[in-house]
Design a protein around this motif. Structure first.
Motif, short mmCIF file in Angstrom:
data_model
loop_
_atom_site.label_atom_id
_atom_site.label_comp_id
_atom_site.label_asym_id
_atom_site.label_seq_id
_atom_site.Cartn_x
_atom_site.Cartn_y
_atom_site.Cartn_z
N LYS A 1 9.55 18.89 1.08
CA LYS A 1 8.67 17.79 0.56
C LYS A 1 8.34 16.80 1.34
N LYS A 2 7.05 16.49 1.39
CA LYS A 2 6.40 15.34 2.25
C LYS A 2 7.36 14.18 2.13
N PRO A 3 7.32 13.35 3.29
CA PRO A 3 8.09 11.99 3.02
C PRO A 3 7.31 11.01 2.26
N HIS A 4 8.14 10.10 1.64
CA HIS A 4 7.71 8.83 0.94
C HIS A 4 7.17 7.73 2.03
N LEU A 5 6.20 7.31 1.40
CA LEU A 5 5.70 6.11 2.45
C LEU A 5 5.84 4.70 1.62
N VAL A 6 6.16 3.99 2.34
CA VAL A 6 6.40 2.49 1.86
C VAL A 6 5.55 1.51 2.92
N LEU A 7 4.31 0.80 2.39
CA LEU A 7 3.65 0.03 2.96
C LEU A 7 4.08 -1.49 2.96
N ASN A 8 4.88 -1.79 3.93
CA ASN A 8 5.56 -3.02 3.81
C ASN A 8 4.74 -4.44 4.39
N GLN A 9 4.87 -5.58 3.77
CA GLN A 9 4.48 -6.88 4.48
C GLN A 9 3.12 -6.89 4.42
N ILE A 10 2.48 -6.53 3.25
CA ILE A 10 1.04 -6.49 3.04
C ILE A 10 0.75 -8.08 3.08
N LYS A 11 -0.49 -8.34 3.23
CA LYS A 11 -1.21 -9.60 3.33
C LYS A 11 -0.30 -10.83 3.93
N GLN A 12 0.12 -10.33 5.09
CA GLN A 12 0.89 -11.55 5.82
C GLN A 12 -0.03 -12.67 6.55
N PRO A 13 0.37 -13.66 6.24
CA PRO A 13 -0.75 -14.77 6.81
C PRO A 13 -1.08 -14.70 8.26
N LYS A 14 -2.26 -14.96 8.69
CA LYS A 14 -2.84 -14.97 9.70
C LYS A 14 -2.54 -13.73 11.06
N ARG A 15 -2.39 -12.51 10.13
CA ARG A 15 -2.06 -11.34 10.75
C ARG A 15 -3.29 -10.17 10.45
N PRO A 16 -4.00 -9.89 11.30
CA PRO A 16 -5.08 -8.67 11.01
C PRO A 16 -4.43 -7.63 10.38
N GLU A 17 -4.92 -6.77 9.40
CA GLU A 17 -4.33 -5.60 9.14
C GLU A 17 -5.41 -4.63 8.61
N ILE A 18 -4.87 -3.54 8.36
CA ILE A 18 -5.64 -2.52 7.85
C ILE A 18 -5.61 -2.45 6.49
N LYS A 19 -6.72 -1.99 5.52
CA LYS A 19 -6.48 -2.06 4.08
C LYS A 19 -5.54 -1.08 3.67
N PRO A 20 -4.83 -1.24 2.81
CA PRO A 20 -3.81 -0.47 2.19
C PRO A 20 -4.71 1.00 2.15
N THR A 21 -5.57 0.78 1.03
CA THR A 21 -6.33 2.29 0.91
C THR A 21 -6.81 2.99 2.09
N ASP A 22 -7.34 2.37 3.06
CA ASP A 22 -7.81 2.94 4.37
C ASP A 22 -6.40 3.47 5.01
N PHE A 23 -5.28 2.76 4.91
CA PHE A 23 -4.40 3.29 5.94
C PHE A 23 -3.78 4.69 5.15
N VAL A 24 -3.58 4.30 3.76
CA VAL A 24 -3.01 5.71 3.01
C VAL A 24 -4.01 6.78 3.22
N LYS A 25 -5.38 6.69 3.11
CA LYS A 25 -6.26 7.63 3.31
C LYS A 25 -6.51 8.35 4.75
N ALA A 26 -6.18 7.67 5.64
CA ALA A 26 -6.16 8.16 7.10
C ALA A 26 -4.80 9.05 7.17
N LEU A 27 -3.84 8.91 6.36
CA LEU A 27 -2.55 9.63 6.60
C LEU A 27 -2.57 10.92 5.55
N GLY A 28 -3.50 10.75 4.63
CA GLY A 28 -3.36 11.87 3.69
C GLY A 28 -2.40 11.99 2.83
N VAL A 29 -1.86 10.59 2.57
CA VAL A 29 -0.59 10.56 1.74
C VAL A 29 -0.90 10.29 0.28
N GLU A 30 -0.61 11.22 -0.70
CA GLU A 30 -0.98 10.98 -2.26
C GLU A 30 -0.26 9.95 -2.85
#
Length: 422
Positions: free
Chosen positions: A328-357
């Motif tokens: 089975k494919k690995p599980h993904l945990v996207l952690n530390q979302i919306k950390q102040p003053k840190r540029p970040e990739i939108k979670p939807t774009d991050f997951v889409k780029a990996l093809g994770v369901e």
């Protein structure tokens, strides 16, 4: 060849998707010859051969059916396990079985793969000494499950599942995820789960849980000749009714390294002690970490929403696909979302780029996690942390394979130790 009780995996659900997935350990060391007459069966046997469950099995894959198997053992000893694909001619098959039985060792187990769905044929085959008959088309998970039932130790049938947690980079928070997920798995199963800290230099499990491991864990595991499940259980440190800890004191001066095969043996033992075992892995991909990822039932990748994590997570997914063939494919945990003053990739774009369901998202909350660490507790323990509890509950449900976490208690009577056992 001897008769063995029939076990046939459900062909409609070969991966046992839905409900509690059974834990399957490694098959014992043995020899296996497999004869495939069709490309479909050969492909399934190749995937079975590469499975982590057969890491101790010396398996040879050959073309052909019963005629080729008979010819192969005219002048050679038969293996411990023989898997042969056959056609649908019963008369011819039984004549060939008589001939094969004269050539094989008495303790050789024979598993047949064929197109028939006739229960009368199956009963006749078992009377003839066939261990199991699997109807085509077969899959690698079906084959592995059937072989595990054939060679399982009756005293260690009910095994816990092992979940390996690793960060895509340092500072991703994989240890925090591992600690809280382990506690939540115990909460859902209504029994103690086990957290194993395999970061022998910089592990934080003892510190975060306010426990002080004193045992020489590397020495205990390395001395595998004297290690059994009872001795391993004595190394466990109780945290509460949901969690026990297996860790050693951080000793940055020691030069000893744990042999990956010794770790594999310890993992076979520790899964007897609890329904769920969580491995907290360092982010360094050393031989020990790779072995743990290879042998785990489930893998959790922890990433932060930045470009470096995206690159590393993609590399980890590709690496896991190469060493965990058919898993089975690995599980993904996207952690530390919306950390102040840190540029970040939108979670939807991050997951889409990996093809994770499927994935779990955790918002950054320094106050709650910092307070829990300072108090030697876990965020998931406190009911007022509703958002975090729900996220860890979702992750635990995905790891256990339960559509209803309350159903976890159904299998608890099979475990010899832990809260709620009978």
């Amino acid at each position: 060849m001897k008769i063995f009780t029939k076990f046939t995996a459900d062909p409609a659900d070969p991966d046992n998707v839905g409900g509690m997935r059974p834990a399957i350990g490694r098959l014992p060391a043995m020899t296996c010859d497999a004869f495939a007459a069709t490309p479909q069966t050969r492909n399934a046997l190749q995937q079975m051969q590469a499975s982590r469950h057969l890491s101790r099995v010396r398996c040879q894959l050959m073309s052909g059916g019963m005629e080729q198997a008979i010819a192969a053992y005219q002048d050679a000893d038969s293996p411990d396990l023989l898997v042969v694909e056959v056609d649908d001619d019963p008369t011819k098959l039984f004549n060939q079985l008589d001939e094969l039985a004269q050539l094989c060792r008495v303790d050789t187990e024979l598993v047949l793969i064929g197109p028939s769905n006739d229960i009368a044929l199956y009963r006749a085959l078992t009377r003839q000494g066939v261990a199991d008959y699997l109807q085509t088309p077969v899959t690698a998970p079906l084959l592995v499950t059937a072989l595990f039932e054939l060679f399982r130790d009756p005293d260690k049938v009910h095994l816990g599942r092992i979940h390996a947690v690793i960060g895509a980079r340092g500072g991703a928070g994989s240890s925090t995820i591992a600690h809280n997920a382990a506690w939540m798995l115990g909460e859902q199963a209504r029994a103690q789960s086990i957290l194993v800290d395999l970061d022998f230099e910089f592990g934080t499990a003892g510190l975060c849980l306010n426990r002080n491991p004193e045992q020489d864990l590397i020495g205990a595991i390395t001395n595998s000749e004297k290690l059994d499940d009872q001795k391993l259980e004595r190394l466990l440190i109780n945290y509460d009714d949901q969690l026990r800890l297996l860790a050693g004191p951080q000793n940055h001066q020691q030069d000893r390294e744990l042999d990956p095969e010794a770790l594999a043996y310890a993992m076979d033992l520790v899964r007897v002690l609890a329904p769920h075992v969580v491995l907290d892995l360092p982010s360094t991909l050393n031989p020990l970490t790779r072995k743990a990822l290879y042998l785990a039932d489930e893998v959790v990748l922890v990433a932060t929403p930045d470009l470096a994590s995206l690159r590393n997570t993609r590399s980890l997914i590709e690496m896991l696909a190469s060493i965990r063939i058919g898993e089975k494919k690995p599980h993904l945990v996207l952690n530390q979302i919306k950390q102040p003053k840190r540029p970040e990739i939108k979670p939807t774009d991050f997951v889409k780029a990996l093809g994770v369901e499927d994935h779990v998202e955790l918002m950054f909350d320094a106050a709650k996690y910092g307070s829990a660490d300072n108090n030697g507790t876990l965020v998931a323990q406190h009911k007022q942390n509703r958002t975090q509890r729900q996220a860890f509950g979702k992750l635990a449900t995905g790891l256990s394979g339960l559509s209803n976490p309350g159903d976890a208690a159904v299998g608890l009577r099979f475990f010899k130790r832990g809260k709620g056992n009978s």
